[in-house]
Design an enzyme around this catalytic site. Structure first.
Site: not given
Ligand code: BGC
Length: 750
Positions: A282
């Site tokens: 993530d």
């Molecule tokens: C989120 C993810 C997301 C990623 C990219 C993160 O803050 O937890 O679910 O896909 O950002 O934007």
């Protein structure tokens, strides 16, 4: 570690064996030509707010250099044919091997045309429809040059305080699994090589939704039994369905950051479940290993992450900075890097990007597909199936066509933006059909439809990125709204949450309606009892006063671009509501987390005058609206629950049949739900577990017999060590219209 070396060995053998596929040969061949730095580049994902007016934003000049050197394998937040084309061109024309980029984007419930938020779609309990919706979303996304969505989010969520429940499918692992598989199939189609499909990403592995006290990014303490029976099943199901990628999670679980957890990523996902795609971290979750206090610096964080099986580094730049060095210093085996790179290259191959890196870049198609009439029609269809009728006294709904005057009141009544929801990708601001517009379009010219706002939502800021601020309690002046209500036959009161009250970073300690909304309802109710409350919200809300007084309540979530039309379809009966709650609605926030599939406890009931039983002294245990609940304009009668046997063996199955009859006057759809209870097992089992459902349509007077089969798969459970066990003993089976109104039968497994 033994396990790990074994996996790598198997991989190597399969790649050099005589039955090597063309794809394996290609990937192996390419890998053999790559320098260590080039390999690491494939594991590096960077973001950009790409601008066509200049090849890259100023602040990203190092990004431009990295792209040219082949130090970036994937980008997120580059979307649109022109933008993806430009970035791809830089990479394939400048980097030594010209390995194309994979473009990823958070397309959660639509690229430009918004479907209802995922929690809303899940309320349809209709996997076919959810698949259709994901397919249409994939078509729009792919037409914009994007290859990969960070969806579906399949975190089973029990806590309405956690803002990201809007992104998931609710509190149940069985329903979440079915809908997760539908979404993956919809996004990926039958063949990722088709340019109208995109790669999916099952996220967040694992247990992110169990953040303590519902507070975003908080610590997770969860037992192994719950992990295996509640959290993991949707991930296992999507892996079996061929999901291309998995995203790990920000949180720690029992003290270990998920991103550094090799049991999750190597033993379970890539080992036991044979996942052959790749794991993306993530956003900076590799960097956060250090912040958690589980690595002394970014280099150690990189070491822990790659060893644990996190293949691609989103935005921490930990791999690109340190992985080569770690290999050279023999702290990380290069075979681990190769395995990760191979996984990434396979996806690029499967998407046809080596044949033509620009195959998703077609400006004519982009114009044609995005925002087409067909996708808007589908959005309306999905939206109306997502709505849940929570209350309908004296059949106030559907509204009669003969009604002469309708007051459309409330802070969300004429809002064209909130229905688009959070996580809205490239949605056009203020592009939703408002409820006021939808109602106007639904009635004939001689019906008076008038609007008054009544009050504000009490939210100052409205943005995906910035903190929400609550405004000072405003002075209540409902005069215009009350005048309108007095002089109208019926009031449609549209209240709820701002769309950015839920979503990432949007946890709340209070889940009642903000500001003056409840006072507005009460004031209106004093002057006109015919109030239909239309709710918009991204989480279960605590609305005991509304539930008690309002004659009709329709839950519409954030219904997407066609919200107003879809809501009018339901209000006037062009569509008979069929949605069922995928998450329990509590009476108050103190009950959270509240979920139907809880354990019995040792003291579930009051037996005499004493207080020593599992309860609150200031609130009932029961929810306001239970899981699976939702009304229709017609009535379904359940009868004849029958089992084909009362005893079975562990190798056998039992057939459960039930008769469902539409005893009302209109055609309608019903979600028939089957639950079980394992009465005595080594580990205490939940009081109810959903193990089957079917959505059927019945004409007035029509009846249908439905049959479900129960065998080891449904009746067994996971022990805390992850082994699956089907224990003998007594079971109950329940079938009905929601998790509380159920017919009951029993059988024994010998
Ligand atoms: C989120 C993810 C997301 C990623 C990219 C993160 O803050 O937890 O679910 O896909 O950002 O934007």
């Amino acid at each position: 570690m033994k396990n790990l070396s074994f996996i790598i060995l198997v991989l190597l053998v399969s790649c050099t064996g005589s039955h090597q596929s063309k794809e394996d040969q290609f990937v192996q061949n390419l890998l053999s030509q790559m320098t260590l730095e080039e390999k690491v580049g494939q594991l590096n994902q960077r973001t950009s707010q790409w601008e066509m007016t200049g090849p890259a934003p100023e602040s990203s000049s190092d990004l431009l250099e990295d792209l040219k050197k082949g130090n970036v394998g994937s980008m997120l937040n580059v979307a649109g044919v022109a933008e993806t084309y430009e970035a791809q061109k830089i990479v394939v024309e400048n980097s030594r091997l010209g390995i194309p980029l994979l473009f990823a984007y958070d397309v959660i419930h639509g690229y430009q045309t918004m479907m209802p938020i995922p929690l809303g779609e899940s309320a349809s309990w209709n996997p076919q429809l959810v698949e259709e919706s994901a397919k249409a979303i994939a078509e729009e996304t792919a037409a914009a040059g994007v290859h990969w969505t960070f969806a579906p989010m399949i975190d089973v969520g029990r806590d309405a305080r956690w803002g990201r429940v809007m992104e998931g499918a609710g509190e149940d692992p069985f329903l979440t699994s079915a809908l997760a598989v539908a979404r993956v199939k919809g996004f990926q189609g039958n063949d990722l090589e088709e340019t109208n499909t995109i790669a999916a990403c099952a996220k967040h592995f694992a247990a992110y939704a169990f953040a303590e006290a519902g507070r975003e990014y908080n610590t997770v303490e969860i037992g192994d039994e719950t992990l295996h029976n509640i959290v993991f099943p949707p991930f296992k199901a999507t892996t079996e369905a061929g999901v291309a990628t998995v995203m790990n999670a920000f949180n720690t679980i029992q003290g270990l950051p998920a991103t550094a957890n090799s049991y999750l990523q190597r033993d379970l996902l890539k080992g036991q479940w044979n996942f052959d795609g790749f794991v993306v971290s993530d956003w900076n979750s590799i960097g956060e290993i250090q912040t958690h206090g589980a690595a002394s610096d970014l280099k150690e964080a990189a070491e822990r992450a790659i060893k644990a099986g996190s293949d691609m580094d989103m935005e921490a730049s930990a791999y690109v900075k340190y992985l080569a060095e770690l290999v050279e210093q023999r702290r990380v085996d290069e075979a681990l890097v190769d395995d990760a790179v191979r996984r990434v290259l396979h996806l690029k191959y499967r998407m046809g990007l080596f044949r033509d890196p620009f195959r998703y870049c077609n400006e004519v198609k982009e114009k044609e597909v995005i925002g087409s009439q067909a996708i808007h029609e589908l959005s309306r269809k999905v939206a109306r199936e997502s709505m849940v009728l929570l209350k309908n006294e004296e059949q106030l709904l559907p509204l009669s066509k003969d009604v002469k005057s309708i007051a459309v009141i409330g802070p969300l009544a004429n809002d064209k933006d909130v229905p688009l929801g959070s996580w809205r990708a490239k949605a056009i601001t203020n592009s939703a059909v408002s409820v006021f517009e939808g109602i106007q379009n639904a009635v004939s010219a001689d019906v008076s439809v008038q609007y008054s706002k009544g009050c504000n939502l009490a939210i100052n800021e409205r943005s995906f990125y910035t903190e929400l601020t609550l405004s000072e309690t405003e002075q209540a002046d409902f005069n215009d709204a009350l005048d309108l209500a007095k002089n109208s036959e019926v009031v449609v009161l549209v209240i709820g949450e701002d769309c950015f009250q839920s979503g990432e970073g949007r946890s709340q300690t209070d889940i009642t309606l903000k500001g003056q909304q409840l006072n507005l309802f009460q004031a209106i109710y004093e002057v006109n009892k015919n109030v239909v409350v239309v709710l918009m919200n991204g989480r279960p809300v605590a609305i005991p006063e509304l539930a008690q007084k309002a004659p009709a309540i329709l839950e519409t979530w954030f219904a997407g671009n066609q919200a107003g039309h879809a809501i009018a379809d339901v209000l006037f009966g062009a569509y008979n509501p069929s949605g069922k709650l995928p998450m329990t609605f509590p009476r108050n926030v103190g009950q959270c987390p509240i979920y139907y599939n809880h354990k019995n406890t040792g003291r579930p009931n009051k037996s005499d005058e004493h207080v020593f039983w599992s309860h609150y002294t200031d609130s009932p245990n029961s929810p306001l609206y239970p899981f699976g609940y939702g009304l229709s304009y017609t009535t379904f009668e359940y009868s004849d629950l029958k089992l084909n046997k009362n005893e079975m063996t562990t190798l056998d199955s039992v057939m459960v049949s039930v008769k469902v009859k539409n005893i009302g006057e209109r055609i309608g759809e019903e979600v028939v739900q089957l639950y079980i209870r394992d009465l005595a097992a080594t580990y205490a089992r939940p009081v109810l577990e959903l193990k089957g459902f079917e959505k059927i349509e019945l004409k007035a007077g029509e009846e249908k017999v439905l049959t479900f089969s129960l065998s080891a798969k449904e009746l067994g459970y996971y022990l805390p060590n992850g082994s699956f066990q089907f224990e003998k003993g007594a079971f109950k089976v329940f079938v009905g219209t929601n998790s509380q109104e159920l017919l009951e039968a029993s059988f024994i497994v010998r």
